[in-house]
Design a protein around this motif. Structure first.
Motif, mmCIF file in Angstrom:
data_model
loop_
_atom_site.group_PDB
_atom_site.id
_atom_site.type_symbol
_atom_site.label_atom_id
_atom_site.label_comp_id
_atom_site.label_asym_id
_atom_site.label_seq_id
_atom_site.Cartn_x
_atom_site.Cartn_y
_atom_site.Cartn_z
ATOM 1 N N LYS A 294 0.848 -1.189 0.000
ATOM 2 C CA LYS A 294 0.000 0.000 0.000
ATOM 3 C C LYS A 294 0.881 1.235 0.000
ATOM 4 N N PRO A 295 0.349 2.384 -0.443
ATOM 5 C CA PRO A 295 -1.008 2.620 -0.942
ATOM 6 C C PRO A 295 -1.147 2.197 -2.404
ATOM 7 N N ALA A 296 -2.378 1.989 -2.807
ATOM 8 C CA ALA A 296 -2.652 1.551 -4.173
ATOM 9 C C ALA A 296 -2.538 2.678 -5.190
ATOM 10 N N TYR A 297 -2.440 3.917 -4.708
ATOM 11 C CA TYR A 297 -2.098 5.038 -5.584
ATOM 12 C C TYR A 297 -1.012 5.870 -4.900
ATOM 13 N N HIS A 298 0.054 6.187 -5.657
ATOM 14 C CA HIS A 298 1.202 6.867 -5.053
ATOM 15 C C HIS A 298 2.003 7.596 -6.131
ATOM 16 N N ARG A 299 1.982 8.921 -6.091
ATOM 17 C CA ARG A 299 2.841 9.752 -6.951
ATOM 18 C C ARG A 299 2.734 9.392 -8.442
ATOM 19 N N GLY A 300 1.510 9.243 -8.896
ATOM 20 C CA GLY A 300 1.293 8.950 -10.310
ATOM 21 C C GLY A 300 1.274 7.474 -10.660
ATOM 22 N N LEU A 301 1.471 6.605 -9.665
ATOM 23 C CA LEU A 301 1.503 5.158 -9.894
ATOM 24 C C LEU A 301 0.275 4.505 -9.276
ATOM 25 N N VAL A 302 -0.451 3.737 -10.087
ATOM 26 C CA VAL A 302 -1.643 3.007 -9.657
ATOM 27 C C VAL A 302 -1.307 1.519 -9.615
ATOM 28 N N LEU A 303 -1.588 0.856 -8.498
ATOM 29 C CA LEU A 303 -1.317 -0.572 -8.359
ATOM 30 C C LEU A 303 -2.589 -1.375 -8.580
ATOM 31 N N VAL A 304 -2.465 -2.458 -9.355
ATOM 32 C CA VAL A 304 -3.602 -3.333 -9.643
ATOM 33 C C VAL A 304 -3.154 -4.790 -9.493
ATOM 34 N N GLY A 305 -4.005 -5.617 -8.889
ATOM 35 C CA GLY A 305 -3.753 -7.052 -8.821
ATOM 36 C C GLY A 305 -2.687 -7.436 -7.811
ATOM 37 N N ASP A 306 -1.874 -8.444 -8.174
ATOM 38 C CA ASP A 306 -0.869 -8.967 -7.255
ATOM 39 C C ASP A 306 0.141 -7.911 -6.824
ATOM 40 N N ALA A 307 0.357 -6.901 -7.640
ATOM 41 C CA ALA A 307 1.295 -5.838 -7.270
ATOM 42 C C ALA A 307 0.874 -5.158 -5.984
ATOM 43 N N ALA A 308 -0.427 -5.172 -5.687
ATOM 44 C CA ALA A 308 -0.955 -4.555 -4.466
ATOM 45 C C ALA A 308 -1.410 -5.594 -3.452
ATOM 46 N N ARG A 337 -8.342 12.358 -15.622
ATOM 47 C CA ARG A 337 -8.044 13.024 -16.898
ATOM 48 C C ARG A 337 -9.060 14.129 -17.172
ATOM 49 N N ALA A 338 -10.336 13.842 -16.883
ATOM 50 C CA ALA A 338 -11.371 14.849 -17.120
ATOM 51 C C ALA A 338 -11.153 16.084 -16.245
ATOM 52 N N ARG A 339 -10.596 15.881 -15.045
ATOM 53 C CA ARG A 339 -10.344 17.010 -14.145
ATOM 54 C C ARG A 339 -9.035 17.734 -14.470
ATOM 55 N N GLY A 340 -8.173 17.026 -15.255
ATOM 56 C CA GLY A 340 -6.889 17.611 -15.614
ATOM 57 C C GLY A 340 -5.756 16.954 -14.849
ATOM 58 N N PHE A 341 -5.055 16.003 -15.496
ATOM 59 C CA PHE A 341 -3.962 15.294 -14.835
ATOM 60 C C PHE A 341 -3.017 16.277 -14.144
ATOM 61 N N GLY A 342 -2.642 15.968 -12.914
ATOM 62 C CA GLY A 342 -1.695 16.796 -12.186
ATOM 63 C C GLY A 342 -2.321 17.862 -11.319
ATOM 64 N N THR A 343 -3.614 18.101 -11.473
ATOM 65 C CA THR A 343 -4.285 19.120 -10.661
ATOM 66 C C THR A 343 -4.708 18.507 -9.326
ATOM 67 N N PRO A 344 -4.956 19.343 -8.319
ATOM 68 C CA PRO A 344 -5.448 18.825 -7.032
ATOM 69 C C PRO A 344 -6.741 18.031 -7.172
ATOM 70 N N ALA A 345 -7.602 18.468 -8.071
ATOM 71 C CA ALA A 345 -8.871 17.743 -8.271
ATOM 72 C C ALA A 345 -8.622 16.346 -8.825
ATOM 73 N N ALA A 346 -7.668 16.231 -9.759
ATOM 74 C CA ALA A 346 -7.334 14.920 -10.326
ATOM 75 C C ALA A 346 -6.745 14.001 -9.264
ATOM 76 N N GLU A 347 -5.904 14.573 -8.391
ATOM 77 C CA GLU A 347 -5.320 13.778 -7.322
ATOM 78 C C GLU A 347 -6.389 13.266 -6.362
ATOM 79 N N LYS A 348 -7.421 14.058 -6.152
ATOM 80 C CA LYS A 348 -8.541 13.602 -5.328
ATOM 81 C C LYS A 348 -9.220 12.384 -5.951
ATOM 82 N N ALA A 349 -9.402 12.438 -7.265
ATOM 83 C CA ALA A 349 -10.039 11.314 -7.964
ATOM 84 C C ALA A 349 -9.199 10.053 -7.838
ATOM 85 N N LEU A 350 -7.883 10.182 -7.995
ATOM 86 C CA LEU A 350 -7.000 9.026 -7.928
ATOM 87 C C LEU A 350 -6.904 8.486 -6.508
ATOM 88 N N ALA A 351 -6.910 9.368 -5.509
ATOM 89 C CA ALA A 351 -6.927 8.921 -4.114
ATOM 90 C C ALA A 351 -8.213 8.161 -3.810
#
Length: 428
Positions: A294-308, A337-351
């Motif tokens: 964990k965490p399953a999302y970290h600094r632009g990296l999303v973990l899926v499956g056995d990696a997490a 992406r719809a909120r704009g990659f790299g913006t605080p709003a996008a980070e909220k979506a990924l979190a």
């Protein structure tokens, strides 16, 4: 003078997915369906095999249906209608997959060499670019933001995207390079499997599990930790395997090959589960459980499956969770992406991806950790099988829990009880 190697062009996309297993390919497929440009990197070349039981419960079947896969027997799938369990007595307990609102009432069997290739082709058909033989060596980190912005491969390739998905399995060198270590206090399983020619068992309509493994005559020898399975493949062969699980990742010392032959020596001779009938060799693989990275999302990296560590501590099943997580990850990435990659709003979506995972499975996986701490002791497992298997109502309840097959909103008393249990315990 050595010939200089020409620099490869940089490939850019919205998302890079590393690993074309069930989690990676499903993520790529859902992302492509949502209109994102996706590069799917696979270090091997299809078709390629993976150590797996090849058996899919209704939970995984549901995900394939959602993907639009033709899962009919005419399309090459072997259907199973339940689970036959041995342990505690001579007669087995047969658990038919329940009639539920949320899941179909049948499971499937398909060799991983075919299954993974089919999912990768599905992602390609949706528009993802599949690159085979792309062995990722390191992440590309933006020094100004400390975020991953791409990956490099061992052959000199460079792929860049605002978001990278690590679906590269238990070892996940990409996650490690980003500083995400495994939690060694979480359960870890190990499984071994082999194929056998067995005309007598190849068309069995039930998946089969063995909850007692003896090192000699059943009931008169030593009971060993672990469980076994036999899954009919419908082509003259069966997939036979065994696994064990411990409450921490540090105590895996079993000789699986030796244990498998001791167990199979107790099976009926007409089944043909002998060295002479084995097809290929015995392979083994680790089963990372209960969100062990964990965490399953970290600094632009999303973990899926056995990696997490998205493998169930209850039954060692990982494919449905990888595919469900792929759907959740694709939702979060598309929203970002719809909120704009790299913006605080996008980070909220990924979190939100992390939050959703824990809401969906956190309580269930936590219950699984308690279960593992009990059944890793052979004497406890023996008591459970001896006194539990003869009681059909208790076994039905237990099997629903172990298979993670219950309705969370419109079920019977068993479903409601299990759902309540998963909600009152803390998240894994």
């Amino acid at each position: 003078m050595a010939e200089e190697r020409a620099a490869q062009p940089v490939v850019e996309s919205d998302v890079i997915v590393v690993g074309a297993g069930p989690g990676g390919s499903t993520t790529a497929k859902w992302l492509a369906d949502k209109g994102l440009t996706v590069t799917l990197l696979e270090k091997s070349t299809f078709p390629r095999d993976k150590v797996c039981g090849d058996g899919l419960t209704p939970r995984a079947t549901k995900q394939l249906i959602r993907l639009g896969v033709d899962v009919s027997e005419e399309a090459g799938w072997i259907h199973n209608r339940g689970l036959r369990t041995y342990g505690g007595r001579k007669e087995p307990f047969e658990f038919l997959w329940p009639e539920l609102a949320q899941f179909p009432n049948y499971g499937l069997t398909r060799p991983r060499s075919e299954f993974d290739h089919m999912l990768a082709q599905l992602a390609q058909a949706a528009g993802a670019e599949l690159v085979q033989g792309a062995n990722v060596s390191e992440p590309i980190i933006d020094a100004s933001t400390d975020r991953i912005v791409g990956v490099r491969t061992k052959d000199g390739g460079e792929y860049r995207a605002p978001i990278t998905v690590a679906a590269d399995g238990n070892s996940s060198r990409l996650a490690l390079a980003m500083g995400l270590e495994k939690n060694r206090k979480r359960p870890m399983g190990v499984a071994a499997r082999a194929y056998f020619n067995s005309p007598a068992r190849t068309h069995d309509p039930l998946m089969e599990s063995w909850l007692e493994l003896w090192d000699g005559k059943p009931g008169e020898s030593n009971l060993l930790p672990g469980y076994g399975w036999i899954f009919a493949m419908g082509d003259g062969t069966v997939n036979v395997g065994l696994g064990t699980v411990s409450s921490s990742a540090s105590s895996q010392k079993m000789n699986f090959r030796d244990l498998m032959w001791k167990w199979l020596a107790n099976t009926p001779a007409e089944w043909g589960l002998t060295r002479e009938n084995m097809v290929g060799t015995i392979g083994s693989a680790a089963l990372p459980m209960s969100f062990n990275r964990k965490p399953a999302y970290h600094r632009g990296l999303v973990l899926v499956g056995d990696a997490a560590g998205m493998v169930s501590p209850f039954n060692g099943e990982g494919i449905p969770y990888a595919m469900e997580a792929a759907d959740m990850a694709a939702d979060a990435i598309a929203d970002a992406r719809a909120r704009g990659f790299g913006t605080p709003a996008a980070e909220k979506a990924l979190a939100g991806y992390r939050t959703r995972l824990e809401a969906e499975w956190g309580g269930y996986f936590r219950l699984g950790q308690v279960f593992v701490s009990l059944i890793e002791r052979p004497e406890v497992m023996r008591l459970c099988t001896r006194y539990g298997l003869p009681r059909p109502t208790l076994m039905k309840f237990t099997m629903k829990l172990l298979a993670h097959l219950y309705d969370t909103t419109d079920g019977d008393w068993m479903d409601r009880t299990i759902t309540s249990l998963t909600k009152v315990v803390p998240s894994a």
